[in-house]
Design an enzyme around this catalytic site. Structure first.
Site, mmCIF file in Angstrom:
data_model
loop_
_atom_site.group_PDB
_atom_site.id
_atom_site.type_symbol
_atom_site.label_atom_id
_atom_site.label_comp_id
_atom_site.label_asym_id
_atom_site.label_seq_id
_atom_site.Cartn_x
_atom_site.Cartn_y
_atom_site.Cartn_z
ATOM 1 N N SER A 143 0.845 -1.194 0.000
ATOM 2 C CA SER A 143 0.000 0.000 0.000
ATOM 3 C C SER A 143 0.878 1.241 0.000
ATOM 4 O O SER A 143 1.982 1.233 0.569
ATOM 5 C CB SER A 143 -0.891 0.012 1.246
ATOM 6 O OG SER A 143 -1.502 1.272 1.448
ATOM 7 N N TYR A 156 -2.192 -0.213 9.764
ATOM 8 C CA TYR A 156 -2.252 -0.930 8.493
ATOM 9 C C TYR A 156 -1.031 -0.570 7.652
ATOM 10 O O TYR A 156 -0.361 -1.457 7.095
ATOM 11 C CB TYR A 156 -3.540 -0.565 7.767
ATOM 12 C CG TYR A 156 -3.632 -1.056 6.346
ATOM 13 C CD1 TYR A 156 -3.943 -2.378 6.060
ATOM 14 C CD2 TYR A 156 -3.433 -0.185 5.276
ATOM 15 C CE1 TYR A 156 -4.043 -2.822 4.757
ATOM 16 C CE2 TYR A 156 -3.533 -0.623 3.965
ATOM 17 C CZ TYR A 156 -3.834 -1.941 3.710
ATOM 18 O OH TYR A 156 -3.924 -2.378 2.408
ATOM 19 N N LYS A 160 2.127 -2.926 6.274
ATOM 20 C CA LYS A 160 2.535 -3.013 4.878
ATOM 21 C C LYS A 160 3.995 -2.590 4.703
ATOM 22 O O LYS A 160 4.689 -3.083 3.797
ATOM 23 C CB LYS A 160 1.612 -2.157 4.014
ATOM 24 C CG LYS A 160 0.187 -2.702 3.920
ATOM 25 C CD LYS A 160 0.123 -4.089 3.281
ATOM 26 C CE LYS A 160 -1.292 -4.532 2.991
ATOM 27 N NZ LYS A 160 -1.349 -5.818 2.273
#
Length: 252
Positions: A143, A156, A160
Site C-alpha cells: 500500500s 495498516y 505493509k
C-alpha cells in the site's frame, strides 16, 4: 491480451472481488490458470464464473492466515493444474480506523498475522511444494501507506511497511530462481477502500496528477508485468501505483 502465461498457474489470495479479482482477471486474460482464495465460497464461485469457469479458475475458501487452508490450496492447485508458477499475496485486513493511541492491540496483532506472517507462510509453503525445485515469481500487494504517513490507517500502513521489508529480504534469499516483488497502490475504488473516498471521490481525485482514483485493472496490469519474463531482472522492488499522488505532498 497476449498469451504469455499460457500453461502457467497462479494462486491469488483475497481474490473474490476488488484488487485480487482484478489481478486474477488480467492473469487469465494473459493465458494463466488461477486459483483464487477468500473466506466466502459463494463470492468465490461467482468470481470463478466471471473469470471463465473451471477450465481456467478454481476457488478454495478459507482464512488466508490458516496454515491448513494454505496447504489445501497448494495441494488442489497442483492436482488440478499441475504447477504453481506464480503466487500473489493480496489478502490484507484493516478492521480499524483511528489514531494509534486508541488502537485495540489484539486487532493490531491480527493485522500483522494476516498482512505479514500469513504472506511469509504462503511463500514457505509454495516454496516447499513447488518453487524450490521449479522456480517461480511472487508479488506481494502492499500500500502507498507503507511509505507515507496515513493518519487513520496508520497501523495498516506499518504492517505493509513490514511487508515491503519482507519482500526485499525474501528476494535476496530466494534468488536466482524465484523472483519476489511488490506493488503499493494508492486509493483504488474497491469495497475495502470505501472509507477513504466515499462521498468525496472528486475531492480526493483532484490531488492526483492523473485526476482519478485507481481501478483494480490498474493494479492487475502491473502485477502481470512483475510476474512475467519481461521483468526477469527485477526482484525485491515494491512499485508505487498511485496516479502520481506521492509526488504532490497530498494525503492518501
Amino acid at each position: 491480451m497476449s498469451k504469455r502465461f499460457e500453461g502457467r498457474t497462479a494462486i491469488v489470495t483475497g481474490a473474490s472481488r476488488g484488487i485480487g479479482l482484478g489481478i486474477a482477471e488480467r492473469l487469465v486474460a494473459d493465458g494463466a490458470r488461477v486459483v483464487i482464495t477468500a473466506r466466502k465460497q459463494d463470492a468465490l464461485d461467482e468470481a470463478v464464473a466471471h473469470l471463465g469457469g473451471p477450465d481456467v479458475a478454481l476457488a478454495v475458501a478459507g482464512r488466508a492466515d490458516d496454515g491448513d487452508h494454505q496447504a489445501d490450496v497448494i495441494r488442489q492447485t497442483i492436482e488440478t493444474f499441475g504447477s504453481i508458477d506464480f503466487l500473489v499475496n493480496n489478502t490484507g485486513i484493516n478492521p480499524v480506523y483511528g489514531p494509534l493511541v486508541e488502537l485495540d492491540l489484539a486487532v493490531a496483532r491480527k493485522i500483522v498475522e494476516v498482512n505479514c506472517i500469513a504472506a511469509v507462510s504462503w511463500v514457505q509453503q509454495v516454496h516447499r511444494a513447488w518453487m524450490k525445485e521449479h522456480g517461480g515469481a511472487i508479488v506481494n500487494v502492499s500500500s502507498l501507506s507503507s511509505v507515507r504517513t496515513a493518519p487513520g490507517i496508520g497501523f495498516y500502513g506499518a504492517s505493509k511497511a513490514m511487508l515491503n521489508s519482507l519482500t526485499e529480504l525474501m528476494a535476496v534469499e530466494l534468488g536466482p530462481d524465484i523472483r519476489i516483488n511488490g506493488v503499493a497502490p494508492a486509493v483504488v475504488k474497491t469495497k475495502f477502500a470505501t472509507k477513504l473516498y466515499e462521498g468525496r471521490e472528486d475531492e480526493i481525485a483532484a490531488a492526483y496528477p492523473l485526476k482519478r482514483l485507481g481501478e483494480p485493472e490498474d493494479i492487475g496490469s502491473v502485477v502481470a508485468f512483475l510476474l512475467s519474463d519481461e521483468a526477469a531482472w527485477l526482484t525485491g522492488q515494491t512499485v508505487l501505483i498511485d496516479g502520481g499522488v506521492s509526488l504532490t505532498g497530498a494525503g492518501e
